[in-house]
Every structure is written in C-alpha cells, then in structure tokens.
Design a protein around this motif. Structure first.
Motif, PDB file in Angstrom:
ATOM      1  N   GLY A  49     -33.762  62.416  29.917  1.00 12.66           N
ATOM      2  CA  GLY A  49     -32.350  62.319  30.259  1.00 12.66           C
ATOM      3  C   GLY A  49     -32.061  61.344  31.383  1.00 12.66           C
ATOM      4  O   GLY A  49     -30.911  60.914  31.558  1.00 12.66           O
ATOM      5  N   ASP A  50     -33.085  60.976  32.167  1.00 12.54           N
ATOM      6  CA  ASP A  50     -32.888  60.015  33.251  1.00 12.54           C
ATOM      7  C   ASP A  50     -32.643  58.618  32.689  1.00 12.54           C
ATOM      8  O   ASP A  50     -33.108  58.272  31.601  1.00 12.54           O
ATOM      9  N   LYS A  51     -31.921  57.817  33.478  1.00 11.84           N
ATOM     10  CA  LYS A  51     -31.693  56.424  33.114  1.00 11.84           C
ATOM     11  C   LYS A  51     -32.336  55.519  34.157  1.00 11.84           C
ATOM     12  O   LYS A  51     -32.321  55.827  35.351  1.00 11.84           O
ATOM     13  N   LEU A  52     -32.894  54.411  33.695  1.00  6.20           N
ATOM     14  CA  LEU A  52     -33.510  53.453  34.597  1.00  6.20           C
ATOM     15  C   LEU A  52     -33.309  52.043  34.051  1.00  6.20           C
ATOM     16  O   LEU A  52     -33.162  51.855  32.838  1.00  6.20           O
ATOM     17  N   SER A  53     -33.250  51.073  34.941  1.00  5.75           N
ATOM     18  CA  SER A  53     -33.180  49.682  34.513  1.00  5.75           C
ATOM     19  C   SER A  53     -34.523  49.022  34.801  1.00  5.75           C
ATOM     20  O   SER A  53     -35.189  49.342  35.783  1.00  5.75           O
ATOM     21  N   ILE A  54     -34.932  48.126  33.893  1.00  5.46           N
ATOM     22  CA  ILE A  54     -36.226  47.449  34.003  1.00  5.46           C
ATOM     23  C   ILE A  54     -35.998  45.948  33.890  1.00  5.46           C
ATOM     24  O   ILE A  54     -35.362  45.478  32.940  1.00  5.46           O
ATOM     25  N   TYR A  55     -36.498  45.214  34.865  1.00  2.00           N
ATOM     26  CA  TYR A  55     -36.347  43.761  34.863  1.00  2.00           C
ATOM     27  C   TYR A  55     -37.722  43.115  34.947  1.00  2.00           C
ATOM     28  O   TYR A  55     -38.520  43.444  35.835  1.00  2.00           O
ATOM     29  N   VAL A  56     -38.003  42.216  33.999  1.00  2.00           N
ATOM     30  CA  VAL A  56     -39.275  41.493  33.961  1.00  2.00           C
ATOM     31  C   VAL A  56     -39.027  40.036  34.332  1.00  2.00           C
ATOM     32  O   VAL A  56     -38.240  39.340  33.668  1.00  2.00           O
ATOM     33  N   HIS A  57     -39.689  39.590  35.382  1.00  2.00           N
ATOM     34  CA  HIS A  57     -39.555  38.201  35.808  1.00  2.00           C
ATOM     35  C   HIS A  57     -40.810  37.430  35.410  1.00  2.00           C
ATOM     36  O   HIS A  57     -41.934  37.900  35.589  1.00  2.00           O
ATOM     37  N   SER A  58     -40.601  36.219  34.889  1.00  2.00           N
ATOM     38  CA  SER A  58     -41.701  35.355  34.497  1.00  2.00           C
ATOM     39  C   SER A  58     -41.261  33.905  34.637  1.00  2.00           C
ATOM     40  O   SER A  58     -40.059  33.591  34.595  1.00  2.00           O
ATOM     41  N   ARG A  59     -42.234  33.001  34.783  1.00  2.00           N
ATOM     42  CA  ARG A  59     -41.903  31.580  34.820  1.00  2.00           C
ATOM     43  C   ARG A  59     -41.446  31.077  33.455  1.00  2.00           C
ATOM     44  O   ARG A  59     -40.805  30.043  33.359  1.00  2.00           O
ATOM     45  N   ASP A  60     -41.765  31.845  32.416  1.00  2.00           N
ATOM     46  CA  ASP A  60     -41.337  31.502  31.057  1.00  2.00           C
ATOM     47  C   ASP A  60     -39.951  32.112  30.797  1.00  2.00           C
ATOM     48  O   ASP A  60     -39.821  33.320  30.631  1.00  2.00           O
ATOM     49  N   GLN A  61     -38.928  31.292  30.767  1.00  2.00           N
ATOM     50  CA  GLN A  61     -37.556  31.767  30.615  1.00  2.00           C
ATOM     51  C   GLN A  61     -37.347  32.494  29.298  1.00  2.00           C
ATOM     52  O   GLN A  61     -36.609  33.486  29.228  1.00  2.00           O
ATOM     53  N   GLN A  62     -37.985  32.050  28.234  1.00  2.00           N
ATOM     54  CA  GLN A  62     -37.828  32.687  26.930  1.00  2.00           C
ATOM     55  C   GLN A  62     -38.382  34.110  26.932  1.00  2.00           C
ATOM     56  O   GLN A  62     -37.814  35.017  26.318  1.00  2.00           O
ATOM     57  N   LEU A  63     -39.495  34.295  27.620  1.00  2.00           N
ATOM     58  CA  LEU A  63     -40.060  35.639  27.740  1.00  2.00           C
ATOM     59  C   LEU A  63     -39.130  36.555  28.530  1.00  2.00           C
ATOM     60  O   LEU A  63     -38.968  37.738  28.183  1.00  2.00           O
ATOM     61  N   MET A  64     -38.521  36.036  29.570  1.00  2.00           N
ATOM     62  CA  MET A  64     -37.592  36.834  30.362  1.00  2.00           C
ATOM     63  C   MET A  64     -36.428  37.302  29.507  1.00  2.00           C
ATOM     64  O   MET A  64     -36.008  38.462  29.585  1.00  2.00           O
ATOM     65  N   GLU A  65     -35.899  36.416  28.680  1.00  2.30           N
ATOM     66  CA  GLU A  65     -34.786  36.787  27.807  1.00  2.30           C
ATOM     67  C   GLU A  65     -35.221  37.799  26.759  1.00  2.30           C
ATOM     68  O   GLU A  65     -34.428  38.629  26.317  1.00  2.30           O
ATOM     69  N   LEU A  66     -36.486  37.734  26.367  1.00  2.00           N
ATOM     70  CA  LEU A  66     -37.000  38.658  25.358  1.00  2.00           C
ATOM     71  C   LEU A  66     -37.121  40.082  25.896  1.00  2.00           C
ATOM     72  O   LEU A  66     -36.765  41.051  25.221  1.00  2.00           O
ATOM     73  N   PHE A  67     -37.594  40.213  27.133  1.00  2.25           N
ATOM     74  CA  PHE A  67     -37.866  41.542  27.678  1.00  2.25           C
ATOM     75  C   PHE A  67     -36.703  42.162  28.440  1.00  2.25           C
ATOM     76  O   PHE A  67     -36.676  43.373  28.653  1.00  2.25           O
ATOM     77  N   ASN A  68     -35.751  41.358  28.882  1.00  4.47           N
ATOM     78  CA  ASN A  68     -34.646  41.877  29.689  1.00  4.47           C
ATOM     79  C   ASN A  68     -33.401  42.045  28.836  1.00  4.47           C
ATOM     80  O   ASN A  68     -32.858  41.069  28.306  1.00  4.47           O
ATOM     81  N   ILE A  69     -32.961  43.289  28.709  1.00  2.00           N
ATOM     82  CA  ILE A  69     -31.779  43.598  27.914  1.00  2.00           C
ATOM     83  C   ILE A  69     -30.562  43.528  28.817  1.00  2.00           C
ATOM     84  O   ILE A  69     -30.447  44.283  29.789  1.00  2.00           O
ATOM     85  N   SER A  70     -29.637  42.623  28.488  1.00  4.87           N
ATOM     86  CA  SER A  70     -28.442  42.490  29.315  1.00  4.87           C
ATOM     87  C   SER A  70     -27.432  43.551  28.944  1.00  4.87           C
ATOM     88  O   SER A  70     -27.571  44.266  27.945  1.00  4.87           O
ATOM     89  N   GLY A  71     -26.373  43.661  29.782  1.00  2.00           N
ATOM     90  CA  GLY A  71     -25.315  44.632  29.509  1.00  2.00           C
ATOM     91  C   GLY A  71     -24.399  44.151  28.409  1.00  2.00           C
ATOM     92  O   GLY A  71     -24.705  43.220  27.662  1.00  2.00           O
ATOM     93  N   ARG A  72     -23.249  44.760  28.291  1.00  6.79           N
ATOM     94  CA  ARG A  72     -22.310  44.396  27.251  1.00  6.79           C
ATOM     95  C   ARG A  72     -21.886  42.938  27.392  1.00  6.79           C
ATOM     96  O   ARG A  72     -21.692  42.431  28.497  1.00  6.79           O
ATOM     97  N   ASN A  73     -21.725  42.289  26.257  1.00  7.27           N
ATOM     98  CA  ASN A  73     -21.302  40.887  26.210  1.00  7.27           C
ATOM     99  C   ASN A  73     -22.250  39.974  26.982  1.00  7.27           C
ATOM    100  O   ASN A  73     -21.864  38.930  27.490  1.00  7.27           O
ATOM    101  N   GLY A  74     -23.531  40.427  27.092  1.00  5.83           N
ATOM    102  CA  GLY A  74     -24.533  39.586  27.730  1.00  5.83           C
ATOM    103  C   GLY A  74     -24.440  39.534  29.233  1.00  5.83           C
ATOM    104  O   GLY A  74     -25.079  38.707  29.874  1.00  5.83           O
ATOM    105  N   SER A  75     -23.652  40.420  29.842  1.00  2.00           N
ATOM    106  CA  SER A  75     -23.482  40.391  31.297  1.00  2.00           C
ATOM    107  C   SER A  75     -24.417  41.376  31.975  1.00  2.00           C
ATOM    108  O   SER A  75     -24.908  42.310  31.361  1.00  2.00           O
ATOM    109  N   ILE A  76     -24.645  41.149  33.253  1.00  2.00           N
ATOM    110  CA  ILE A  76     -25.487  42.034  34.053  1.00  2.00           C
ATOM    111  C   ILE A  76     -24.614  43.083  34.716  1.00  2.00           C
ATOM    112  O   ILE A  76     -23.539  42.788  35.215  1.00  2.00           O
ATOM    113  N   ASN A  77     -25.074  44.330  34.718  1.00  2.00           N
ATOM    114  CA  ASN A  77     -24.316  45.418  35.331  1.00  2.00           C
ATOM    115  C   ASN A  77     -24.676  45.575  36.797  1.00  2.00           C
ATOM    116  O   ASN A  77     -25.810  45.326  37.201  1.00  2.00           O
ATOM    117  N   ASN A  78     -23.709  46.042  37.580  1.00  2.00           N
ATOM    118  CA  ASN A  78     -23.958  46.401  38.985  1.00  2.00           C
ATOM    119  C   ASN A  78     -23.762  47.891  39.131  1.00  2.00           C
ATOM    120  O   ASN A  78     -22.746  48.428  38.701  1.00  2.00           O
TER     121      ASN A  78
END
Length: 263
Positions: A49-78
């Motif tokens: 039931g818990d919620k968590l956000s996970i961010y993967v940073h890499s020098r490979d931009q394509q990999l970052m886009e693959l592993f990081n799920i953005s919020g609605r309409n591709g935006s980042i949530n605060n």
C-alpha cells in the motif's frame, strides 16, 4: 495551643493546594550522561500500500528515459516536501512493484537505501546499465496526530522519526494534554494494535515499541481531568479565576469563624 494547631493545619492546606504539578515535564527520570537503549533501528520499511518514487540516473539519456516513469503528460511531480518525484510506484498486496525491464521486484520490508541498492545491483547484474545512480523517495507517506497536540496529518520526510519528534512536528502537546497516557495506534498485519506511552518517564518512552514512528501510525493525546470536568455543564465554570476567588473567600470566612470560636 488550639489556635497554633489550627493555623498550622491551614498553612499546610494552602501550601498543598499551590504545589507544582508533577505531570507536565517530559522525561522526569532521565539520568544525565547515562546512555539509553532503544528498540530496533527505527528505519521506515516499505509495506503493501505504500507509494515510492524511483529515479535512475545514468550518462546514457535513453536509459534514463527507459527506467524513469514521468507523471501525467510527461511532467515531473512535486510532493508536499518540495522534492522532485517521478510518478510513484504502489507496492501491491504481495509486497512487490513492476519495474521497467527488470519486472517484478520484492520491496516489502526494505528501507529506502536498501531499495536503491537492490535496484542498482539488478541493473548492473543484468547488464542494463553500467553506471546507475538510484534515488528512492517516500511518496505521500504520513502519520496522524489527534487530540490535544496540534492535530493533523504529518508527512514522513526522513527515514527515522521518534515519537517525540512526531509530537514536535505537530507543535507539541497543549498544556492540558495528558502526558502520562499517550495512545499510539499501529496497523500490524490485519490488526490495529494500541500502545500506551508515559511521556514523563524516559523508561516508558525509550522502551516502547512505538518510540520510532511508522507510516500510518495514529497518535492520540487525550485531555487531562481538569479539561474533561470543565467540558460538563456543571464543570464549565470550575477552575476559572472567579471560581477560585469565590472558593478562597469561602475558606477564609470559615477559617475566621473557627478562629473566633477557638479564641
């Protein structure tokens, strides 16, 4: 002799009525320079039931886009703390999440640091990323405070929060809050388990299973007896300045009458 005895008894009664309350100060039995042991490490561990956000940073931009799920309409949530979070994962009833490419990951019982290390290791082991930096954040996890302690829902913003810190986050107990019998309700499996803590006792606080707060804990501080009595129809006028002035006048009149009789 009778007059002296009477005056002595009257003085003792007056002094007794003016004594300092003993149920206000915290940690009255704490011993200076003596270490106090606590139960467990106190780290928040993820549960279904818990919620968590996970961010993967890499020098490979394509990999970052693959592993990081953005919020609605591709935006980042605060979140409420102002931290940047991507769309959250919700841990299911089996204690798992579905992570891109890696698939099902068991996160129940892990801390934030343990989750970050687990995902980083899996990315490296599966040759998906050579230089990952994984950041995990709590997402809208909280505890609640009710009663005479600045009631409200408080967000968990760090890995360990003690009961005293939780009350401080709620602006501390009001002066009429009962410190010797604070109730903490905790969800354990399919049961709500009640715990009682005496804040005036260091032993009671530090030996309590609820010394460290968990997500979804409910802290209730009930009013003291004076407040309870004043909430009744007959008690609404009690303990006000006019009440005590009238009581003092009555006692003094009776005392003078008895004094004149004995004289």
């Amino acid at each position: 002799m009778k007059k002296c005895t009477f005056l002595l008894l009257l003085t003792v009664m007056l002094l007794g009525s003016c004594k300092t309350p003993q149920d206000i100060a915290y940690l009255q039995d704490v011993k200076v320079n003596e270490p106090i042991h606590t139960q467990g490490d106190g780290y928040i561990r993820f549960q279904p039931g818990d919620k968590l956000s996970i961010y993967v940073h890499s020098r490979d931009q394509q990999l970052m886009e693959l592993f990081n799920i953005s919020g609605r309409n591709g935006s980042i949530n605060n979140n409420a703390n102002g931290n940047v979070n991507y769309a959250p994962y919700t841990i299911d009833t089996a204690g798992e999440i579905d992570f891109p490419v890696l698939g099902t990951l068991k996160l129940q019982g892990l801390t934030r640091d343990e989750v970050a290390k687990y995902i980083k290791d899996q990315l490296i082991i599966n040759n998906l990323c050579k230089d990952p930096i994984v950041t995990v954040a709590f997402y809208n996890m909280n505890f609640s405070v009710l009663g005479n302690a600045g009631a409200g829902v408080k967000q968990i913003n760090k890995d360990r929060i003690t009961l005293l810190e939780a009350l401080a986050m709620a602006s501390d107990l009001q002066i009429n809050g009962l410190r010797k019998n604070v109730l903490v309700m905790r969800q354990e499996g399919d049961m709500q388990v009640p715990y009682r803590v005496d804040l005036t006792s260091a032993e009671s606080i530090y030996n309590s299973p609820v010394y460290y707060i968990r997500q979804n804990d409910v802290i209730y501080v009930e009013p003291n007896d004076m407040t309870k009595r004043s909430s009744t129809v007959m008690g609404s006028s009690a303990y006000t300045p006019s009440f005590w002035f009238g009581m003092f006048s009555t006692v003094m009149s009776a005392a003078l009458l008895i004094y004149n009789i004995l004289k």
